[in-house]
Structures are given as structure tokens and as C-alpha cells.
Enzyme design. Structure first.
Site, PDB file in Angstrom:
ATOM      1  N   TYR A 121       0.345  -0.927  -0.093  1.00 64.33           N
ATOM      2  CA  TYR A 121       0.735  -0.104  -1.247  1.00 64.33           C
ATOM      3  C   TYR A 121       0.329  -0.745  -2.572  1.00 64.33           C
ATOM      4  CZ  TYR A 121       3.567   2.145  -4.821  1.00 64.33           C
ATOM      5  OH  TYR A 121       3.971   2.769  -5.979  1.00 64.33           O
ATOM      6  N   LYS A 125      -2.637   0.644  -5.079  1.00 65.26           N
ATOM      7  CA  LYS A 125      -2.223   1.091  -6.409  1.00 65.26           C
ATOM      8  C   LYS A 125      -2.946   0.303  -7.495  1.00 65.26           C
ATOM      9  CE  LYS A 125       0.560   3.678  -7.545  1.00 65.26           C
ATOM     10  NZ  LYS A 125       0.443   5.101  -7.961  1.00 65.26           N
TER      11      LYS A 125
END
Length: 269
Positions: A121, A125
Site C-alpha cells: 500500500y 501510494k
């Protein structure tokens, strides 16, 4: 969406599933995949701005899914802005992209992006934010916001996980005394609206990133206890050794990967 509609903007929600709950606010709902560039561009036609909040969140899962949604999806959003002549893009990023494994106290936007990540994640990102920042130019004004631990009514990510764990008994927490800053959902939404206004009126914010918090850091155990209390649960939160938790988390991840289990391990690094 609700706040934008309240300010008399024409709002279109582009989502994987119909946003029927937003119809009462006059929000138009369009169903589509974030990587479907043609449909995304067609939906964005005539819009002045896009607020890009879509992402695959969480700490476990197939890295390919994170790359497709967070990186390829963001690339699609930028492409839709170009194709449809959208001049402003507010991107919801994450403060996790600067976390390199050590405590951060008093950090600001001068912190560099991490070079090593513990999960897909924050890694994806970080790349998504790089792409949004690189896209800022004379025809497309962009800004990235990094809200930390968003909570409040409607939360379907953080609070349900805490409630599920708490109902199983004692919550054992590494770093229970660590101070953490969070942001209430209404404040996170307000930050996005302020960023939209600033993009339109203040050239100094274009191509910039901003941390978003309530400015009220609390010990981690107090945050969790308060959230659970608001859900009617009196939880027993007990501290455990961070080193022991990291060892158990590593073993759990190894076992889940070895067994090719689709569920999330009870503890991760």
C-alpha cells in the site's frame, strides 16, 4: 460529495458500485473501473476538477492489485484530466509513504519519500503521488493531501477491524504509548475542499503535498479505546513488546504465504 453538493456544485461520483446513498444530495452516480480510461474520460467531460480518493487500502493482499488500482488507476485519472480538459486535480495520498520504519516526531512536508516499504500500500501510494506531482503544469494544477488515520461515521475500514478484534477478547498492542495524530472525516473532507479552492486561486500550492491531521496527537491505546467506546465496546487494551510483535508478525506472514491463504494474518509486521 455531500459537502460539494451542499455548496451547489454539480457532483459526479465515479465508483465501482452505484453510489445510491448519495442520490438524496443530488449527486450523479457513474459506475466504472478506475483503469477504464475511456469511460473515466467520458465521465469527466465538462468537469472543472477531479478529487481522486480511490485506492486499494489495507496491509495485506496481492501486490499486483495494489499496483493496478493505486498506480495504474492514478495514471488513468491523470490521463482523463488531459483528455477531458480538466484543469484541477486534488489527490488523496497517504502519510505512510514517508515512513521508513522509525518514529516520526514533528515531521513536515520536507520529509523524503521512503525508499523501502513494509507493505504494497505505501509503496504504490508513493508512486501514485510522484505521478500526480509530476503531472502538475500550466494546463493541469495538482495537489496531494496526506490525511492520517481518517475516522468517523461511515468508516468501513479501520473501525470494523478494531471492533472485530476487540470482540474476540483482549487487544494486545505494541507501542501503546506512541503518540499518533489522526483526522476526523469532516476535517478530511474540508481539507479537500480547501485544496480545491486553493488550486483555483493560489499558484503557490500547485504541485505541492500537505499532511492533514486534527493537530491533536493521542497515545495509540487511548485512540483505540475511544473509538471502541464510541461503538459501545469496553475493550481491554494491553501493551506488548514491539520486538516480540514483529517476530510473531513475520512468522504469521511467512505461514500465510507458504500456505497461500487468501485471508489476512492475525498479525503482520
Amino acid at each position: 460529495c455531500r459537502e460539494l453538493a451542499r455548496l451547489d456544485h454539480h457532483v459526479i461520483a465515479y465508483q465501482r458500485k452505484p453510489a445510491v446513498h448519495l442520490a438524496e444530495y443530488g449527486v450523479e452516480s457513474v459506475t466504472g473501473d478506475i483503469c477504464d480510461r475511456e469511460r473515466l474520460a467520458a465521465t469527466a467531460a465538462g468537469c472543472d476538477a477531479i478529487i481522486h480518493t480511490a485506492a486499494k487500502a489495507g496491509i495485506w493482499g496481492d501486490p499486483a492489485d495494489y499496483r493496478r488500482i493505486n498506480i495504474d488507476g492514478t495514471r488513468s485519472v491523470v490521463a482523463a484530466c488531459r483528455a477531458s480538459g480538466v484543469g484541477m486535480l486534488v489527490h488523496t495520498s497517504s502519510p505512510s509513504i514517508v515512513h521508513a520504519g522509525r518514529d516520526i516526531e514533528g515531521g513536515d512536508e520536507s520529509l523524503p519519500l521512503a525508499t523501502r516499504f513494509s507493505a504494497p500500500y505505501p509503496e504504490t501510494k508513493a508512486e501514485a503521488e510522484r505521478r500526480v506531482m509530476a503531472a502538475s503544469d500550466d494546463t493541469l494544477n495538482t495537489v496531494s493531501l496526506r490525511p492520517h488515520l481518517v475516522w468517523g461515521p461511515g468508516d468501513n475500514h479501520l473501525l470494523p477491524r478494531l471492533v472485530e478484534r476487540a470482540r474476540k477478547g483482549t487487544l494486545k498492542l505494541p507501542g501503546a504509548d506512541k503518540l499518533i495524530d489522526t483526522v476526523y472525516i469532516d476535517n478530511a473532507a474540508a481539507a479537500h475542499l480547501l485544496a480545491l479552492d486553493a488550486l483555483d486561486a493560489n499558484p503557490a500550492c500547485r504541485g505541492k503535498t500537505y499532511f492533514i491531521t486534527n493537530g491533536e496527537p493521542w497515545p495509540q491505546a487511548r485512540i483505540i479505546s475511544a473509538l471502541l467506546a464510541a461503538s459501545g465496546i469496553d475493550a481491554d487494551v494491553r501493551p506488548v513488546s514491539p520486538r516480540a510483535a514483529a517476530v510473531v508478525g513475520s512468522l504469521a506472514e511467512w505461514w500465510w504465504q507458504r500456505q497461500r491463504l487468501e485471508s489476512e494474518p492475525p498479525l503482520t509486521r
